[in-house]
Structure formats: structure tokens, C-alpha cells
Design a protein around this motif. Structure first.
Motif, mmCIF file in Angstrom:
data_model
loop_
_atom_site.group_PDB
_atom_site.id
_atom_site.type_symbol
_atom_site.label_atom_id
_atom_site.label_comp_id
_atom_site.label_asym_id
_atom_site.label_seq_id
_atom_site.Cartn_x
_atom_site.Cartn_y
_atom_site.Cartn_z
ATOM 1 N N SER A 25 0.856 -1.243 -0.004
ATOM 2 C CA SER A 25 0.000 -0.088 -0.069
ATOM 3 C C SER A 25 0.884 1.161 0.025
ATOM 4 O O SER A 25 2.129 1.156 0.486
ATOM 5 N N ILE A 26 0.225 2.404 -0.473
ATOM 6 C CA ILE A 26 0.984 3.537 -0.541
ATOM 7 C C ILE A 26 -0.048 4.728 0.215
ATOM 8 O O ILE A 26 -1.168 4.408 0.127
ATOM 9 N N LEU A 27 0.420 5.308 1.305
ATOM 10 C CA LEU A 27 -0.126 6.239 2.064
ATOM 11 C C LEU A 27 0.119 7.683 1.388
ATOM 12 O O LEU A 27 1.186 8.138 1.149
ATOM 13 N N ILE A 28 -1.066 8.278 1.239
ATOM 14 C CA ILE A 28 -1.101 9.838 0.811
ATOM 15 C C ILE A 28 -1.395 10.520 1.980
ATOM 16 O O ILE A 28 -2.435 10.185 2.531
ATOM 17 N N LEU A 29 -0.382 11.365 2.662
ATOM 18 C CA LEU A 29 -0.570 12.022 3.739
ATOM 19 C C LEU A 29 -0.495 13.492 3.460
ATOM 20 O O LEU A 29 0.496 14.068 3.186
ATOM 21 N N PHE A 68 4.676 14.078 15.630
ATOM 22 C CA PHE A 68 4.898 13.084 16.108
ATOM 23 C C PHE A 68 3.661 11.935 16.028
ATOM 24 O O PHE A 68 4.194 10.715 16.210
ATOM 25 N N LEU A 69 2.741 12.418 16.470
ATOM 26 C CA LEU A 69 1.520 11.364 16.252
ATOM 27 C C LEU A 69 1.514 10.796 15.053
ATOM 28 O O LEU A 69 0.759 9.633 14.965
ATOM 29 N N LEU A 70 2.114 11.159 14.086
ATOM 30 C CA LEU A 70 2.062 10.380 12.569
ATOM 31 C C LEU A 70 2.934 9.164 12.489
ATOM 32 O O LEU A 70 3.142 8.712 11.512
ATOM 33 N N LEU A 71 3.966 8.947 13.619
ATOM 34 C CA LEU A 71 5.055 8.084 13.489
ATOM 35 C C LEU A 71 4.644 6.823 13.257
ATOM 36 O O LEU A 71 5.315 6.012 12.419
ATOM 37 N N SER A 72 3.612 6.357 13.685
ATOM 38 C CA SER A 72 2.931 5.173 13.513
ATOM 39 C C SER A 72 2.903 4.565 12.013
ATOM 40 O O SER A 72 2.978 3.567 11.360
ATOM 41 N N CYS A 73 2.530 5.681 11.155
ATOM 42 C CA CYS A 73 2.295 5.630 9.833
ATOM 43 C C CYS A 73 3.513 5.063 9.055
ATOM 44 O O CYS A 73 3.659 4.072 8.342
ATOM 45 N N PHE A 74 4.792 5.510 9.626
ATOM 46 C CA PHE A 74 5.884 5.186 9.061
ATOM 47 C C PHE A 74 6.436 3.760 9.334
ATOM 48 O O PHE A 74 7.510 3.131 8.722
ATOM 49 N N VAL A 124 12.015 9.359 11.898
ATOM 50 C CA VAL A 124 11.595 8.571 11.147
ATOM 51 C C VAL A 124 13.232 8.180 10.441
ATOM 52 O O VAL A 124 13.496 6.819 10.373
ATOM 53 N N TYR A 125 14.073 8.734 10.287
ATOM 54 C CA TYR A 125 15.486 8.392 9.714
ATOM 55 C C TYR A 125 16.289 7.630 10.769
ATOM 56 O O TYR A 125 17.090 6.922 10.357
ATOM 57 N N GLU A 128 14.309 1.991 12.270
ATOM 58 C CA GLU A 128 15.318 0.389 11.600
ATOM 59 C C GLU A 128 14.867 0.592 10.204
ATOM 60 O O GLU A 128 15.619 0.293 9.344
ATOM 61 N N LYS A 129 13.573 0.853 9.965
ATOM 62 C CA LYS A 129 12.834 0.617 8.468
ATOM 63 C C LYS A 129 12.556 2.081 8.015
ATOM 64 O O LYS A 129 11.600 2.603 8.771
ATOM 65 N N VAL A 130 12.814 2.375 6.954
ATOM 66 C CA VAL A 130 12.579 3.827 6.464
ATOM 67 C C VAL A 130 11.924 3.804 5.265
ATOM 68 O O VAL A 130 12.299 3.178 4.409
ATOM 69 N N PRO A 131 10.581 4.441 5.250
ATOM 70 C CA PRO A 131 9.649 4.356 3.973
ATOM 71 C C PRO A 131 10.504 4.895 2.871
ATOM 72 O O PRO A 131 11.163 6.125 3.078
ATOM 73 N N ASP A 132 9.959 4.797 1.572
ATOM 74 C CA ASP A 132 10.370 5.523 0.672
ATOM 75 C C ASP A 132 9.413 6.978 0.438
ATOM 76 O O ASP A 132 8.129 6.718 0.526
#
Length: 177
Positions: A25-29, A68-74, A124-125, A128-132
Motif C-alpha cells: 500500500s501507499i499512504l497519501i498523507l 510525532f502522532l504520525l510516526l506509526s504510519c512510517f 523517522v530516519y 530501523e525501517k525507513v519508507p520511501d
């Protein structure tokens, strides 16, 4: 097919992001302050996308001024496309696509939300796992506190921006598949 007007559903729990596998999936934020005129373009775009029938691999989220509330998305999405405003000196309504690698690659702060957004991106950076990450910006000329109205040039950019987001999403989804 046009989907009838719906009332947006608020997501009140991080569990939403973990309910199903998001690996393809791709998230549009969309981010921004909805009460600051053009600065809220990211939120306006998400509201317009909510009215459309979207590909199954696209999830949309009004990130508002979440920080920071958006961190779970990443943690769960391999690809995230941000939508935000920028005061970059270009004519209002200009759409740009940026591939940010660091928080400093994000547009200069427009309001309080960007301080939290940049801090969140730095966090985010460190994960361990950073999204594109991809960032669509819309150029704005001024901030207008206490209004939800968009200037005409910024408003006129929304359909073109949504088409570009969906085209980019399709390209990125083909890479995920």
C-alpha cells in the motif's frame, strides 16, 4: 464513478495502521493547518481525494498538524507521499515533486506544524525501517490565519495535483508489486 458525499471518519487509534498488511500500500498523507488558508492545502487535497474512488493500494490520511502522532504510519507503509504547502517564491499553485532524504529537504517552516513535521522526519530516519518518501508541494504566496478558504490559484491546482499524485502512486505501486 463518483462516490456520493461522505462525512470523513476520524481515526482515533494507532491500531488502524496495523489492522491489515500495508506492505503493498501507499499512504497519501496531507499535512498543514486547515485554519491558515492556503497553508492547509494538504488537508484540502485529502478531503477531495476522499470523494473519489481510489485504487485499493492507496490509503489517504489527513495528517493535519500531527507531528510525532504520525510516526506509526512510517512503521507500516513502505511508501508515503506527503502533500504540503511551501513558500518557495514560485507562483501560487505551482506543483513540485521532491524526494526528501533529510528533514532539511522539506520546505521551510510555514507554521507551527512544520517544526513538528521536521522533527518527526528526523525521528523517522532513526528508525530501523525507513519508507520511501515523496513530497508534493504547492507553492503559496501568503498565510491567512483563521480562514479555511483557499486562494483561487491554489484551489485550481487541486485537480491537477490529485492526478499527479495518483500517477506517481501507480508508478510506485508497480515497483512494490
Amino acid at each position: 464513478m463518483k462516490i456520493p458525499e461522505r462525512t470523513p471518519i476520524a481515526i482515533s487509534s494507532d491500531s488502524y495502521f496495523f489492522e491489515k498488511d500495508k506492505s503493498d500500500s501507499i499512504l497519501i498523507l496531507g499535512v498543514g493547518n486547515y485554519l491558515m488558508g492556503d497553508e492547509g492545502i494538504g488537508v484540502h487535497v485529502i478531503q477531495e481525494m476522499y470523494k473519489r474512488e481510489l485504487p485499493k493500494y492507496v490509503d489517504i490520511l489527513d495528517g493535519g498538524t500531527g507531528g510525532f502522532l504520525l510516526l506509526s504510519c512510517f512503521q507500516v507503509y513502505p511508501t508515503i507521499i506527503f502533500v504540503d504547502a511551501t513558500m518557495d517564491g514560485k507562483p501560487a499553485g505551482t506543483i513540485s515533486l521532491i524526494r526528501p532524504k533529510f528533514a532539511s529537504d522539506f520546505p521551510s517552516a510555514l507554521s507551527v506544524h512544520d517544526v513538528g513535521l521536521k522533527d518527526m522526519i528526523e525521528a523517522v530516519y532513526l528508525m530501523e525501517k525507513v519508507p520511501d518518501i515523496h513530497l508534493f508541494t504547492v507553492s503559496i504566496e501568503e498565510l491567512n490565519p483563521m480562514t479555511i478558504a483557499l486562494s483561487q490559484k491554489v484551489k485550481d491546482a487541486i485537480p491537477k495535483l490529485i492526478n499527479q499524485i495518483l500517477e506517481q502512486s501507480e508508478k510506485l505501486h508497480l515497483k512494490l508489486s
